[in-house]
Enzyme design. Structure first.
Site, short mmCIF file in Angstrom:
data_model
loop_
_atom_site.label_atom_id
_atom_site.label_comp_id
_atom_site.label_asym_id
_atom_site.label_seq_id
_atom_site.Cartn_x
_atom_site.Cartn_y
_atom_site.Cartn_z
N ASN A 102 18.53 -15.98 -30.47
CA ASN A 102 18.87 -16.11 -29.05
C ASN A 102 19.33 -17.55 -28.86
O ASN A 102 18.53 -18.49 -28.90
CB ASN A 102 17.66 -15.80 -28.18
CG ASN A 102 17.97 -15.95 -26.69
OD1 ASN A 102 18.72 -16.83 -26.28
ND2 ASN A 102 17.38 -15.10 -25.86
N GLU A 129 22.12 -13.86 -25.56
CA GLU A 129 22.29 -14.77 -24.43
C GLU A 129 23.50 -15.69 -24.64
O GLU A 129 23.40 -16.91 -24.58
CB GLU A 129 21.02 -15.59 -24.16
CG GLU A 129 19.98 -14.83 -23.34
CD GLU A 129 19.04 -15.74 -22.58
OE1 GLU A 129 19.30 -15.99 -21.39
OE2 GLU A 129 18.04 -16.18 -23.18
N ASN A 186 11.82 -9.73 -26.34
CA ASN A 186 10.98 -10.13 -25.21
C ASN A 186 9.65 -9.39 -25.20
O ASN A 186 9.08 -9.10 -24.15
CB ASN A 186 11.73 -9.94 -23.88
CG ASN A 186 12.51 -11.19 -23.48
OD1 ASN A 186 11.96 -12.28 -23.44
ND2 ASN A 186 13.79 -11.01 -23.21
N TYR A 196 19.65 -7.78 -26.75
CA TYR A 196 18.94 -8.74 -25.91
C TYR A 196 18.14 -7.92 -24.90
O TYR A 196 18.65 -7.48 -23.88
CB TYR A 196 19.90 -9.70 -25.21
CG TYR A 196 19.23 -10.62 -24.22
CD1 TYR A 196 18.04 -11.28 -24.55
CD2 TYR A 196 19.75 -10.82 -22.95
CE1 TYR A 196 17.41 -12.11 -23.63
CE2 TYR A 196 19.13 -11.65 -22.04
CZ TYR A 196 17.96 -12.29 -22.40
OH TYR A 196 17.33 -13.11 -21.49
N ASP A 215 16.32 -10.42 -29.58
CA ASP A 215 15.26 -10.95 -28.74
C ASP A 215 14.68 -9.76 -27.98
O ASP A 215 15.27 -9.28 -27.03
CB ASP A 215 15.82 -12.00 -27.78
CG ASP A 215 14.80 -12.49 -26.77
OD1 ASP A 215 13.62 -12.07 -26.85
OD2 ASP A 215 15.17 -13.28 -25.89
N ASP A 247 15.73 -22.42 -26.79
CA ASP A 247 14.26 -22.33 -26.80
C ASP A 247 13.77 -21.31 -27.85
O ASP A 247 12.56 -21.18 -28.06
CB ASP A 247 13.70 -21.98 -25.42
CG ASP A 247 14.46 -20.87 -24.70
OD1 ASP A 247 15.47 -20.40 -25.23
OD2 ASP A 247 14.04 -20.50 -23.59
N HIS A 248 14.70 -20.63 -28.53
CA HIS A 248 14.38 -19.72 -29.62
C HIS A 248 14.80 -20.32 -30.96
O HIS A 248 15.74 -21.11 -31.02
CB HIS A 248 15.12 -18.39 -29.44
CG HIS A 248 14.73 -17.60 -28.26
ND1 HIS A 248 13.98 -16.45 -28.32
CD2 HIS A 248 15.01 -17.78 -26.93
CE1 HIS A 248 13.81 -15.97 -27.11
NE2 HIS A 248 14.43 -16.75 -26.25
#
Length: 254
Positions: free
Chosen positions: A7, A34, A149, A106, A147, A245-246
């Site tokens: 991501n 993303e 989540n 995603y 990702d 942030d990944h």
């Protein structure tokens, strides 16, 4: 064969990092999430100059997914978004690369348990699972990457994680439904360090404290399980200036 998921949290911002990572690791397929840009803004020329072909689908500001490969990607093999599931958000792309069906997703965040966005997340996951059941019948060698989540087990979240989102019972049940198709969590085929995560908030020094979640996954079909050699989180890009942030998660297949 090396397949990775990352991501990137804005391909426009992180393109130099992606190009550097491609040069250093030379994956056969890199799944990006993303992108946060429209198709007309996708940096196809820069990626082709680096030796990579791309299948992608994006939208302005949010979402967007891509599969990059040094091999030409057969346009006829590409699927964008979940067939039969009406959705304006661009969250899924699939392509066949060197005989392996690569599905890049995603998954919705869900925002908060019980919210409309959480309901959408579960509906999206249900539609994905139903579609993948058919894909697995057609494609014996398949990898679902992205990702998600979802931190599927307690060990996939820092013990001090208090929020329900990403770790709730409905989300984990949806993850198990994917495993019930026969898919296998490649990361858990190998011994891993304790508190192995792939995402850390930008705030509260989360990366430095290793306060994170393992929400980026590579699930493989049964036919690929014997070929799995390793699956690791590459934390190096998370240490860069202005990182996503990944961190990338990398699967190696014999």
């Amino acid at each position: 064969m090396k397949i990775a998921t990352w991501n990137i949290n804005s391909l426009k911002v992180r393109l130099p990092q992606v190009l550097d990572w491609l040069a250093a690791h030379e994956p056969d397929a890199l799944c990006l999430q993303e992108l946060k840009l429209e198709d007309k803004a996708f940096p196809l020329a820069e990626l082709e100059a680096a030796g990579y072909h791309a299948a992608f689908v994006g939208q302005k500001t949010y979402n967007g997914v891509a599969i990059l490969s040094p091999r030409p990607i057969d346009a006829a093999s590409v699927v964008r978004n979940i067939p039969g599931f009406e959705d304006e958000q661009k969250r899924l792309i699939a392509a066949t690369i060197d005989g392996v069906r690569v599905v890049c997703g995603y998954f919705p965040n869900g925002q908060a348990v019980g919210s409309d966005k959480f309901d959408y997340k579960l509906r999206w996951l249900g539609a994905l699972t139903a579609w993948l059941r058919g894909e697995l019948q057609t494609h014996e060698r398949l990898v679902l990457a992205g990702d998600f989540n979802i931190a599927p087990e307690e060990r996939d979240a820092h013990p001090d994680w208090k929020d329900e989102i990403h770790v709730s019972a409905p989300e984990r049940a949806a993850f198990r439904a994917l495993l019930d198709l026969g898919l296998i969590d490649a990361f858990r085929l190998f011994e891993q360090p304790e508190r192995s995560f792939s995402w850390w908030d930008y705030r509260m020094l989360a990366f430095r404290r290793n306060f994170g979640l393992r929400i980026d996954h590579l699930l493989v079909s049964p036919a690929l399980r014997p070929a799995c050699c390793s699956c690791t989180v590459d934390k190096a890009p998370r240490r860069l200036e202005r990182p996503s942030d990944h961190a990338p998660v990398v699967l190696e297949l014999a």
